[in-house]
Design a protein around this motif. Structure first.
Motif, mmCIF file in Angstrom:
data_model
loop_
_atom_site.group_PDB
_atom_site.id
_atom_site.type_symbol
_atom_site.label_atom_id
_atom_site.label_comp_id
_atom_site.label_asym_id
_atom_site.label_seq_id
_atom_site.Cartn_x
_atom_site.Cartn_y
_atom_site.Cartn_z
ATOM 1 N N ARG A 125 0.842 -1.207 0.000
ATOM 2 C CA ARG A 125 0.000 0.000 0.000
ATOM 3 C C ARG A 125 0.875 1.253 0.000
ATOM 4 N NH1 ARG A 125 -4.108 1.858 4.925
ATOM 5 N NH2 ARG A 125 -5.233 3.476 3.743
ATOM 6 N N GLU A 159 0.728 4.211 -2.774
ATOM 7 C CA GLU A 159 0.416 5.597 -2.421
ATOM 8 C C GLU A 159 1.580 6.528 -2.731
ATOM 9 O OE1 GLU A 159 -0.893 5.307 1.631
ATOM 10 O OE2 GLU A 159 -2.952 4.737 1.039
ATOM 11 N N GLN A 190 1.204 7.391 -6.237
ATOM 12 C CA GLN A 190 0.148 8.389 -6.418
ATOM 13 C C GLN A 190 0.655 9.797 -6.123
ATOM 14 O OE1 GLN A 190 -2.860 6.534 -3.786
ATOM 15 N NE2 GLN A 190 -4.197 6.472 -5.579
ATOM 16 N N GLN A 191 1.521 9.906 -5.141
ATOM 17 C CA GLN A 191 2.000 11.216 -4.702
ATOM 18 C C GLN A 191 3.152 11.750 -5.551
ATOM 19 O OE1 GLN A 191 2.893 10.377 -0.605
ATOM 20 N NE2 GLN A 191 0.751 9.858 -0.126
ATOM 21 N N ALA A 218 -0.968 3.810 -9.908
ATOM 22 C CA ALA A 218 -1.700 4.850 -9.181
ATOM 23 C C ALA A 218 -3.145 4.955 -9.667
ATOM 24 C CB ALA A 218 -0.988 6.193 -9.336
ATOM 25 N N TYR A 251 -5.380 1.826 -8.745
ATOM 26 C CA TYR A 251 -5.739 1.881 -7.322
ATOM 27 C C TYR A 251 -6.790 2.963 -7.081
ATOM 28 C CZ TYR A 251 -5.037 1.859 -2.236
ATOM 29 O OH TYR A 251 -5.200 1.763 -0.860
ATOM 30 N N ALA A 252 -6.624 4.107 -7.726
ATOM 31 C CA ALA A 252 -7.598 5.200 -7.579
ATOM 32 C C ALA A 252 -8.965 4.770 -8.077
ATOM 33 C CB ALA A 252 -7.110 6.433 -8.336
ATOM 34 N N TRP A 261 -8.898 -0.804 1.133
ATOM 35 C CA TRP A 261 -7.543 -0.598 0.636
ATOM 36 C C TRP A 261 -6.831 -1.931 0.386
ATOM 37 C CZ3 TRP A 261 -3.154 -2.421 2.937
ATOM 38 C CH2 TRP A 261 -3.192 -2.734 4.300
#
Length: 673
Positions: free
Chosen positions: A76, A80, A83-84, A99, A102-103, A342
């Motif tokens: 996870r 994440e 994603q960032q 990303a 998962y979104a 999640w």
């Protein structure tokens, strides 16, 4: 791959076994009220069994699942971070795909607003069919996007010509785990599951707007029952020779004349690339032909609608996802609570982009020294197997020579692939979860088909690095150990060698032994199905394995349900042989020196404890039934105790004597490799 060839080299050469090292044994779980000579599994794990509750979102709990749970937050975090990282998340990059997938999973509000709309096109494709002539094209399409159909097509090495890829056709198409759920009418538990399955099918169809969903569900279950009747059992499917039936494409009509196989294979994208297929279950195709003729088109369309909904419900709105969990989670396995979203999202990313995520996992969590020490362990186990073959009293020199030739060609793979998968052709859209999962399935299907006509990809892995498991491939003749399993309780870099040989050493030995179990022993070192045994040696081998079948068939984890000794034979051979070879390797690793006593335990005691604590587990009753019906592995307590009773070293380490519950007379013990 660098391998040590010295059988006496210690796996702990860089970290000598001294009293300063930990034992690696969870002594806090020992139940002193149980004698190890009577029930070793409960002796070692008793307090854990007494005090541990299976989490509400799990069907079972134990070493494998606990390690998986520890790995999930790591995965996870990697997702994440992708994603960032806006700078690194370029369009089309693996980071972008991870990303965005998962979104798309985590956007529940969007999914709830869409409802059934993501499947509108696929449902219309099914509902618009006018006659059965359209079924081959439909089946090819649905199979490609991950939907269960009455048969499946896959590409793998030709089991008799392992230097080339071939197309295989195999039975499929049931919504329940095994044919017994449809056919064992005298089993009240299975009958209850079947009744609830029909209710679930009706509910899901109703959610999709089907008007007379109860009648459709009843017809679907009748159709699946007809398919179940003609399917091979899981025991029958274990025979690699019987499953290998080379059929020219123009001869498929002799098995199923009512079905247009040429059209089916053309739609699947393989007809122009091969002139034959491997039919796994010929009688099933003939049975499918009968079911096809006897079942009306409306029922077939309802069946395909259901299978589409079944595969996609977890990726749709909450009513669909909850209904799917209520049956497949609660009814079938006893789980009362869904895992947090999640965790399910991480699972979706792994299913679609497993190696892309695995690449990140290895870089962050797999130190190179762990791989180096594992290479030493593998080398020691292979060397021990080599010497063990030479000393077999029941095998002739001619067969020993062939066995050694096969062992010499084993390829170990440790940690992760040397050639990562290319996901550039897979399109991932942030707001299209269902579409993403179908495209991922189609990508995997096309990638498989693209292998036809090409050289065997010997760098390919069948598991991702983050998988808590290991495997042996008979056609590749390779043993594979993903990075994530190389952690406690399987592999403890800070522990004494004894526990590591009993745990990961036995896992290594287990996978090597698959090359010589009742299935693997039918293939040679090049991965080809070939009988390299003398008749007398094969008869001796079968006499030993027949005893093992009976031994495990006597074990009953639940009242009325015994272990299927024939289904679990290969894994039981691997457990028994793997532990025996690991024990021999451990003794060699000591270089003639005595093992240290740690926590009051001798090296031999820690070795067998290390093995038994790996199988520490608890399981809900419904899931236990699923395992007995479908899993070629025995339940954990029997993988521990059932293996121990055949090991002479166990008797010596714990003073097991006649009258003890775990005592078997020497002539009753099964020793194969």
């Amino acid at each position: 791959m660098s391998l040590l060839l010295n059988a006496t080299a210690s796996a702990g050469a860089a970290e000598p076994a001294t009293a300063a090292l930990r034992s690696g044994i969870d002594v806090q779980y020992i139940d002193s009220a149980v004698r190890p000579q009577d029930d070793f599994f409960r002796y070692l794990n008793g307090k854990w069994l007494q005090n541990t509750e299976i989490p509400a979102d799990k069907a079972s709990w134990g070493s494998f699942i606990q390690l998986r749970e520890a790995t999930l937050p790591q995965l996870r975090g990697l997702i994440e971070a992708a994603q960032q990282d806006k700078a690194g998340r370029k369009p089309g990059s693996e980071a972008q795909k991870i990303a965005d997938l998962y979104a798309s999973y985590m956007d529940e509000q969007k999914l709830d607003a869409l409802g059934i709309k993501p499947l509108a096109g696929e449902l219309n494709r099914i509902r618009s069919i006018k006659d059965k002539k359209a079924l081959p094209a439909l089946i090819a399409h649905l199979d490609a996007i991950g939907v269960a159909t009455p048969y499946g097509i896959y590409v793998s090495q030709d089991a008799r010509e392992s230097t080339k890829y071939a197309v295989s056709v195999a039975q499929s198409g049931l919504g329940l785990p095994d044919r017994d759920y449809y056919l064992k009418k005298d089993d009240a538990k299975l009958a209850a599951v079947l009744a609830q399955y029909e209710t679930h099918v009706a509910k899901t169809l109703a959610l999709a707007g089907v008007k007379d969903s109860a009648a459709a569900a009843h017809a679907i279950v009748a159709l699946e029952t007809a398919l179940a009747k003609v399917q091979w059992t899981k025991v029958e499917n274990r025979d690699p020779v019987k499953r290998y039936n080379k059929v020219q494409i123009d001869k498929l009509a002799e098995l199923a004349p009512a079905y247009d196989w040429k059209h089916a294979l053309a739609e699947a994208g393989v007809a122009s690339k091969v002139d034959y297929v491997i039919v796994n279950q010929p009688s099933y195709l003939s049975g499918f032909n009968t079911v096809l003729e006897q079942t009306d088109l409306a029922t077939w369309k309802s069946y395909f609608e259901w299978q589409l909904l079944r595969s996609q419900s977890p990726y749709l709105s909450k009513p669909f996802a909850d209904a799917s969990f209520a049956f497949y989670g609660t009814v079938l396995t006893g789980v009362t609570e869904q895992p947090p979203r999640w965790k399910r999202g991480v699972g979706a990313v792994e299913g679609a982009l497993g190696e892309a995520l695995g690449k990140l996992y290895v870089a962050q969590y797999f130190p190179p020294e762990r791989k180096a020490r594992m290479e030493q362990l593998v080398a020691n186990l292979l060397a021990s197997y080599k010497s063990s073959i030479d000393t077999l009293e029941w095998m002739s020199p001619a067969t020993k020579e062939q066995a050694q030739a096969k062992l010499a060609k084993f390829t170990p793979k440790i940690g992760y692939t040397a050639k990562w998968r290319d996901y550039s052709a897979l399109a991932i859209v942030p707001s299209d979860l269902s579409g993403n999962m179908m495209r991922a399935a189609a990508f995997a299907s096309q990638r498989m088909i693209n292998k036809l006509g090409k050289p065997i990809d010997r760098a390919e892995w069948g598991m991702t690095p983050q998988t808590i498991n290991a495997y042996y491939s008979p056609t590749m003749n390779e043993i594979v150990f993903p990075a994530a399993i190389l952690q406690p309780p399987f592999f403890d870099a800070g522990a004494d060698d004894a526990v590591n040989y009993g745990a990961i050493g036995a896992v290594i030995g287990h996978e090597i032994s698959h090359g010589f179990d009742d299935k693997g022993s039918q293939s040679d070192g090049d991965g080809n199905l070939r009988d390299w045994w003398t008749k007398e040696d094969r008869a001796n081998f079968k006499a030993r394995t027949d005893v093992l079948v009976q031994q495990y068939a006597s074990y009953s984890p639940l009242p009325g349900y015994n272990v299927n000794g024939a289904l679990t034979l290969g894994e039981n051979i691997a457990d028994n042989s793997g532990l025996a070879i690991a024990y021999k390797a451990y003794k060699l690793s000591l270089n003639g020196q005595p093992a240290p006593v740690i926590d009051g335990l001798t090296g031999d005691q820690r070795f067998f404890m290390g093995f038994a604590q790996v199988w520490r587990s608890k399981m809900r009753e419904p899931q236990q039934i699923v395992q007995i019906k479908t899993d070629p592995h025995s339940p954990g307590q029997f993988r521990a105790n059932g293996t121990m009773v055949n090991q002479p070293g166990f008797y010596e380490a714990f003073g097991v004597k006649p009258g003890d519950k775990m005592y078997l007379a020497p002539e009753q013990r099964v020793i194969i490799w």
